[in-house]
Write a protein that holds these residues in place. Structure first.
Motif, PDB file in Angstrom:
ATOM      1  N   VAL A 158       5.387  18.542   6.653  1.00 60.71           N
ATOM      2  CA  VAL A 158       6.610  18.382   5.836  1.00 60.71           C
ATOM      3  C   VAL A 158       7.124  17.175   6.252  1.00 60.71           C
ATOM      4  O   VAL A 158       7.114  16.517   7.214  1.00 60.71           O
ATOM      5  CB  VAL A 158       7.701  19.384   6.485  1.00 60.71           C
ATOM      6  CG1 VAL A 158       9.013  19.011   6.007  1.00 60.71           C
ATOM      7  CG2 VAL A 158       7.194  21.008   6.411  1.00 60.71           C
ATOM      8  N   ASP A 159       7.612  16.440   5.149  1.00 59.25           N
ATOM      9  CA  ASP A 159       7.957  14.845   5.157  1.00 59.25           C
ATOM     10  C   ASP A 159       9.310  14.407   4.266  1.00 59.25           C
ATOM     11  O   ASP A 159       8.938  14.836   3.158  1.00 59.25           O
ATOM     12  CB  ASP A 159       6.829  13.935   4.746  1.00 59.25           C
ATOM     13  CG  ASP A 159       6.944  12.540   4.843  1.00 59.25           C
ATOM     14  OD1 ASP A 159       8.165  12.214   5.279  1.00 59.25           O
ATOM     15  OD2 ASP A 159       6.025  11.829   4.593  1.00 59.25           O
ATOM     16  N   PRO A 160      10.265  14.328   4.922  1.00 63.61           N
ATOM     17  CA  PRO A 160      11.596  13.873   4.028  1.00 63.61           C
ATOM     18  C   PRO A 160      11.268  12.940   3.100  1.00 63.61           C
ATOM     19  O   PRO A 160      11.917  12.820   2.285  1.00 63.61           O
ATOM     20  CB  PRO A 160      12.485  13.867   5.156  1.00 63.61           C
ATOM     21  CG  PRO A 160      11.834  13.620   6.476  1.00 63.61           C
ATOM     22  CD  PRO A 160      10.313  14.181   6.434  1.00 63.61           C
ATOM     23  N   TYR A 161      10.402  12.094   3.490  1.00 59.70           N
ATOM     24  CA  TYR A 161      10.043  10.948   2.486  1.00 59.70           C
ATOM     25  C   TYR A 161       9.429  11.440   1.217  1.00 59.70           C
ATOM     26  O   TYR A 161       9.447  10.905   0.002  1.00 59.70           O
ATOM     27  CB  TYR A 161       9.432   9.944   3.093  1.00 59.70           C
ATOM     28  CG  TYR A 161      10.237   9.055   3.861  1.00 59.70           C
ATOM     29  CD1 TYR A 161      11.278   8.368   3.962  1.00 59.70           C
ATOM     30  CD2 TYR A 161       9.650   9.183   5.568  1.00 59.70           C
ATOM     31  CE1 TYR A 161      12.031   7.488   4.809  1.00 59.70           C
ATOM     32  CE2 TYR A 161      10.323   8.577   6.291  1.00 59.70           C
ATOM     33  CZ  TYR A 161      11.569   7.510   5.939  1.00 59.70           C
ATOM     34  OH  TYR A 161      12.320   6.913   7.036  1.00 59.70           O
ATOM     35  N   ASN A 197       1.034  -1.366   0.186  1.00 60.79           N
ATOM     36  CA  ASN A 197       0.029   0.132   0.091  1.00 60.79           C
ATOM     37  C   ASN A 197       0.763   1.134  -0.018  1.00 60.79           C
ATOM     38  O   ASN A 197       1.412   1.604   1.095  1.00 60.79           O
ATOM     39  CB  ASN A 197      -0.895  -0.072   1.089  1.00 60.79           C
ATOM     40  CG  ASN A 197      -2.082   0.995   1.067  1.00 60.79           C
ATOM     41  OD1 ASN A 197      -2.124   1.628  -0.007  1.00 60.79           O
ATOM     42  ND2 ASN A 197      -2.741   1.463   2.311  1.00 60.79           N
ATOM     43  N   ILE A 198       1.002   1.847  -1.172  1.00 60.72           N
ATOM     44  CA  ILE A 198       1.724   3.127  -1.244  1.00 60.72           C
ATOM     45  C   ILE A 198       0.971   4.396  -1.088  1.00 60.72           C
ATOM     46  O   ILE A 198      -0.226   4.230  -1.757  1.00 60.72           O
ATOM     47  CB  ILE A 198       2.400   3.064  -2.621  1.00 60.72           C
ATOM     48  CG1 ILE A 198       3.309   1.945  -2.842  1.00 60.72           C
ATOM     49  CG2 ILE A 198       3.465   4.416  -2.769  1.00 60.72           C
ATOM     50  CD1 ILE A 198       4.215   1.752  -4.153  1.00 60.72           C
ATOM     51  N   PRO A 199       1.029   5.211  -0.118  1.00 63.46           N
ATOM     52  CA  PRO A 199       0.260   6.669  -0.185  1.00 63.46           C
ATOM     53  C   PRO A 199       0.039   7.105  -1.375  1.00 63.46           C
ATOM     54  O   PRO A 199       1.197   7.406  -1.907  1.00 63.46           O
ATOM     55  CB  PRO A 199       0.951   7.098   0.803  1.00 63.46           C
ATOM     56  CG  PRO A 199       1.757   6.147   1.921  1.00 63.46           C
ATOM     57  CD  PRO A 199       2.074   5.155   0.933  1.00 63.46           C
ATOM     58  N   HIS A 200      -1.369   7.676  -1.446  1.00 63.50           N
ATOM     59  CA  HIS A 200      -1.396   8.621  -2.657  1.00 63.50           C
ATOM     60  C   HIS A 200      -0.462   9.792  -2.795  1.00 63.50           C
ATOM     61  O   HIS A 200       0.051  10.071  -3.779  1.00 63.50           O
ATOM     62  CB  HIS A 200      -2.891   8.884  -2.525  1.00 63.50           C
ATOM     63  CG  HIS A 200      -3.495   9.891  -3.947  1.00 63.50           C
ATOM     64  ND1 HIS A 200      -3.635  11.078  -3.816  1.00 63.50           N
ATOM     65  CD2 HIS A 200      -3.649   9.181  -5.041  1.00 63.50           C
ATOM     66  CE1 HIS A 200      -3.901  11.538  -4.886  1.00 63.50           C
ATOM     67  NE2 HIS A 200      -4.057  10.419  -5.671  1.00 63.50           N
ATOM     68  N   ASP A 201      -0.270  10.437  -1.883  1.00 64.94           N
ATOM     69  CA  ASP A 201       0.674  11.642  -1.490  1.00 64.94           C
ATOM     70  C   ASP A 201       2.223  11.089  -2.180  1.00 64.94           C
ATOM     71  O   ASP A 201       2.634  11.932  -2.954  1.00 64.94           O
ATOM     72  CB  ASP A 201       0.980  11.994  -0.207  1.00 64.94           C
ATOM     73  CG  ASP A 201       1.840  13.404   0.004  1.00 64.94           C
ATOM     74  OD1 ASP A 201       1.618  13.992  -0.860  1.00 64.94           O
ATOM     75  OD2 ASP A 201       2.692  13.418   0.719  1.00 64.94           O
ATOM     76  N   LYS A 202       2.690   9.902  -1.823  1.00 63.72           N
ATOM     77  CA  LYS A 202       3.950   9.325  -2.455  1.00 63.72           C
ATOM     78  C   LYS A 202       4.081   9.252  -3.933  1.00 63.72           C
ATOM     79  O   LYS A 202       5.048   9.570  -4.553  1.00 63.72           O
ATOM     80  CB  LYS A 202       4.294   8.357  -1.743  1.00 63.72           C
ATOM     81  CG  LYS A 202       4.527   8.475  -0.110  1.00 63.72           C
ATOM     82  CD  LYS A 202       5.403   9.667   0.128  1.00 63.72           C
ATOM     83  CE  LYS A 202       5.834   9.564   1.686  1.00 63.72           C
ATOM     84  NZ  LYS A 202       4.910  10.653   2.401  1.00 63.72           N
ATOM     85  N   LEU A 203       2.888   8.799  -4.319  1.00 64.56           N
ATOM     86  CA  LEU A 203       2.630   8.476  -5.819  1.00 64.56           C
ATOM     87  C   LEU A 203       2.576   9.695  -6.581  1.00 64.56           C
ATOM     88  O   LEU A 203       3.292   9.905  -7.462  1.00 64.56           O
ATOM     89  CB  LEU A 203       1.355   7.700  -6.159  1.00 64.56           C
ATOM     90  CG  LEU A 203       1.424   6.261  -5.518  1.00 64.56           C
ATOM     91  CD1 LEU A 203      -0.152   5.434  -5.670  1.00 64.56           C
ATOM     92  CD2 LEU A 203       2.550   5.468  -6.180  1.00 64.56           C
TER      93      LEU A 203
END
Length: 71
Positions: free
Chosen positions: A51-54, A2-8
């Motif tokens: 803010v997320d470094p990932y 499950n990859i978060p939508h934001d990361k995609l």
């Protein structure tokens, strides 16, 4: 998996940034992807966003396939 939508979305942004800037040369494209990732997080920090470094890493990984294809 499950990859978060934001990361995609960050990955897609990195891919599109690389694709648009690549005609100017590989160093420009890589620099633009790096700047886009960091710049988005600076924008988030200044506007009260999360803010997320990932997110930076996800953006950079979006540009990685274009770089790998240069070899």
């Amino acid at each position: 998996m499950n990859i978060p939508h934001d990361k995609l979305l960050h990955t897609l942004g990195g891919t599109l940034t690389f694709a648009m800037i690549h005609p100017l040369g590989l160093p420009w494209a890589l620099g633009a992807v790096m700047a886009a990732g960091v710049g988005k997080e600076i924008y988030d920090a200044c506007t009260g966003g999360d803010v997320d470094p990932y997110d930076v890493l996800a953006t950079w990984m979006g540009g990685a396939p274009g770089w790998w294809c240069q070899a």
